[in-house]
Every structure is written in C-alpha cells, then in structure tokens.
Design an enzyme around this catalytic site. Structure first.
Site, short mmCIF file in Angstrom:
data_model
loop_
_atom_site.label_atom_id
_atom_site.label_comp_id
_atom_site.label_asym_id
_atom_site.label_seq_id
_atom_site.Cartn_x
_atom_site.Cartn_y
_atom_site.Cartn_z
N HIS A 46 0.83 -1.21 0.00
CA HIS A 46 0.00 0.00 0.00
C HIS A 46 0.87 1.26 0.00
CE1 HIS A 46 -2.21 3.19 2.27
NE2 HIS A 46 -3.09 2.94 1.33
N GLU A 49 2.07 1.86 -3.40
CA GLU A 49 0.97 2.42 -4.20
C GLU A 49 0.94 3.94 -4.08
OE1 GLU A 49 -3.33 3.63 -3.39
OE2 GLU A 49 -3.03 1.56 -2.72
N HIS A 50 1.13 4.44 -2.87
CA HIS A 50 1.19 5.90 -2.68
C HIS A 50 2.40 6.49 -3.38
CE1 HIS A 50 -1.66 7.04 0.76
NE2 HIS A 50 -1.97 5.79 0.45
N GLU A 126 -4.13 8.09 7.17
CA GLU A 126 -5.13 7.20 6.56
C GLU A 126 -5.54 6.11 7.55
OE1 GLU A 126 -5.76 4.55 2.47
OE2 GLU A 126 -3.86 5.61 2.83
#
Length: 415
Positions: A46, A49-50, A126
C-alpha cells in the site's frame, strides 16, 4: 469480445474494444497485495501504491499531477489483500500519452527517501481515518482475528511500527522481488486502435523479473472481537466461512447474500429494520479470496436494541436453513444481481476492473453471457444446501465496536 495477448516476458495484455464510446480505461494489475508481504514489512504494498505517484527518474510528482490533469483524465490506485491496481481513464486520443505516464510511474518510480518520510505521515493519517469509522473497524478487526497468524490476517495499511521500517531501499527491493511480469495484467476497455495496443505492448515488454508470487494458505478460526469506543451506536459484524473466488459456488453465494441482506426487500432488512425498527442499516456481504472466503452480516444500532436484533438475525438465518428461499425471492434477487452486473458494464472503468481482476486472479475472463447463464443455473436447492453448510454456528465469528456487553452474553445469543 476480449482479446488476450501474452508478451514474451509474461505480461498479459487483455483488451475489450467498444466502438460506441469515446473514452478508454486502462489498468495495470499486479498479483501482489498485503498477504504476500513479510510480516516485518506489513503495509509496504500500500505504501508503494502511494509512492508510485511521487516521481520517476524523468518526471517529478508535480509534473505527473499536471500531466494527468492536462489530459482531462482520472488516475488512481488501490491495494487489496491479493492484488494492486494502478488505473486511468482518458479520452481515446489521449490513451498513448496517458499510458506512457502510468507505465513510467509503474516501472521507474524513484522512491526518494525524503518523499517517503513525507508520505509516511499521510499513510498514518489514513490509518487514523479508518479508526474513525467504527463500521470499518468492526469489519477489519474481525477479519484480522479470523485469519490471525497468517498473512491474510494482517492489515492492508500496515501499522505504525512496520511502516517505520520501510525506506527507499526496501521499496526498490520489494518491487524487484514481488512485481513480476507473469503476475502483471494490463487491462484496456473502451475505444482504442491496434496501434494503441502495440504501443502498450512495447512499453511493458521492458518489464523484468521471473517466476510467480505464491500465497501461504490461510486458515479460518472462529473469533470474537469486543472493542470499546466512545460512540453512540454499537457496530456489529457477524461472519461465517464462505467460498473462495475460484469456487463454482460463488454464484450461489452471491444470490444467498442478496436474498438475506442485499436490498430493501431482503429478509434481514425487512425483519430487523422495517418490521421492528431496530436499526438504520443492516446488510450482508461476501469477502472471497483465492483460497478462502467469508459471508458476513453488518448492522449498527443502539446497545439497548442489539440483543433483540441479534436474536432476530439468528432466527432468520435458522429459518432460512430450514426452508430455503421462496420462489419469488430467488427470482427477484437473481434479476437484481444480473441487472446490477449489466448496468455496471455501461462504464468503461467497471469493464476494465472486471476483465483485469478476472484475468489476474482467475486466469480467464468469462463472457457476460456465461456469467448470466451461471446465475440462471443456480437453483433454490443449491442455495439451501450452501446455506446449511455456511451457517454453522459453531464456526461463527462476531465483532462489536462501541459499548459491547460481555463475551459470554453474545455467545449465548448466537448459540
């Protein structure tokens, strides 16, 4: 009609041409998600992904943002347990420009340490954002507990501790090891030319790597999660072992979920909300993975009404296992599921998501007519047989977030 091309390095290019539209959606799908990660690097998929959007060897993060906006397009990404997807939707005449940017981000990201330090704070925010959603907390924490001890049970976002250990070197190394050509699918749906496909094939023919990623099988264990949170409602998630996304029973499972909690006419919505006024929201959902799956019921309500709501849910599930679906229920829900499928296919983005995920995880893309026929073949007896196997209360799991009662109280209600 779907056309599949396998590049010499193993990357699969799957496309679906639609002449009646002017847009095209393209997605880069990778068979890598949180369940492939080493425990010490939880959340790195993840995090990557950022970071894909934070600059490449020839484009800065600002350059990427300006270029995408200049196209008039949309670009985004998501990470799941078993896959990661980077996608874009643009006008057909902008496809080659758009995919050249996306491919550069995918294969040549810098992962500059200073950018990682900044983005680490974003990911931590997040995580905190999800903590502020008790519905997400109830569902996610229960799933983590049900698969505790396996990679499938670890959170997609990672934790503050695991994120702290991730640096530029770790990201580059992880991509070299886990972003493999044979685990990569480029899906294209909308209006494009053969020259566009050739251009995409040329871009991704340069991707390097060998082999395939392998999962460690996950074992479900019945679990209870009771978490206090200073909120007005209790948020409940009730789960049972379901079927995998490769199972031939997935069509029956989707219909079972729809009948029980898929809409306003569903059994649980009518029973818990309409007839007894105990909650605002109650629904069922499936969570299929490559080797396992769950069928779950969610509701949010006051602590003073949860006992009656749970009693009703348990009663309705037992009654369903006694008699199965009524003919009108099956017919109505079958049409609902099929219509939702067909309406979704009016979007090039949904079509790209469908063919990309199917090719990546199942190794094939079924024609729409095949999927509709599969739903039509499901009988009331198929659903009843599945329900009797799934709703085994010795295997039930429950999460309650809010002001939960004692565990023994919930165990008594569910038994």
């Amino acid at each position: 009609m779907y056309v599949k091309r396998v590049l010499p390095n193993g990357v699969r290019l799957i496309s679906e041409k639609l002449d009646a539209v002017r847009t095209v959606s393209v997605g880069i799908w990778v068979g890598n998600g949180s369940r492939y990660e080493p425990a010490a690097l939880g959340g790195i998929s993840h995090f990557i992904e950022h970071m894909i959007f934070k600059g490449t060897e020839k484009r800065s993060a600002r350059h990427i943002a300006i270029a995408i906006d200049a196209l008039g397009g949309q670009a985004n990404a998501f990470t799941d347990k078993e896959c990661t997807c980077y996608y874009m939707k643009v006008l057909d005449k902008r496809l080659q420009t758009g995919i050249s940017i996306l491919a550069d981000m995918f294969m040549h990201s810098r992962f500059a340490q200073e950018d990682i330090e900044l983005e680490r704070g974003v990911v931590l925010e997040e995580i905190d954002m999800y903590e502020d959603s008790p519905e997400d907390v109830a569902i996610d924490k229960l799933f983590e507990k049900c698969y505790e001890g396996s990679a499938l049970g670890r959170p997609i976002l990672g934790t503050a501790e695991t994120l702290q250990a991730i640096n530029s070197e770790a990201m580059h190394d992880y991509m070299r090891r886990y972003y493999r050509p044979k685990d990569t699918v480029v899906a294209v749906s909308g209006h494009f030319t053969e020259a566009d496909l050739d251009y995409i094939a040329e871009l991704f023919s340069h991707m390097e790597g060998e082999g395939r990623n392998e999962i460690t099988p996950a074992i479900y264990q019945p679990s209870f999660v009771l978490r206090e949170k200073d909120i007005e409602q209790n948020h409940l998630c009730l789960s049972f072992p379901g079927v995998s996304l490769l199972s031939e029973e997935r069509y029956a499972m989707n219909l079972l979920s729809s009948i029980l909690g898929g809409g306003m006419s569903s059994r649980l919505f009518q029973s818990v909300r309409e007839q007894n006024g105990l909650c605002y929201s109650v629904y069922t959902f499936t969570t299929p993975h490559l080797d396992t799956g769950l069928l779950s019921v969610y509701t949010g309500l006051g602590p003073e009404t949860e006992r009656k709501a749970l009693e009703l849910i348990v009663r309705d599930l037992h009654e369903f296992c006694e008699n199965g679906p009524a003919p009108d229920e099956l017919s109505r829900c079958r049409e609902q599921v099929k219509t939702t499928l067909l309406m979704g296919l009016e979007s090039t983005g949904t079509r790209m998501m469908t063919i990309g995920r199917s090719e990546l995880l199942r190794g094939e893309v079924q024609a729409v007519e095949q999927v509709l026929a599969a739903y039509d073949r499901v009988t009331a007896e198929d659903i009843l047989t599945l329900a009797r196997r799934v709703f085994d209360f010795s295997q039930v799991s429950l999460a309650v977030v809010g002001q939960p009662d004692r565990e023994e109280v919930y165990r008594a209600l569910l038994q």
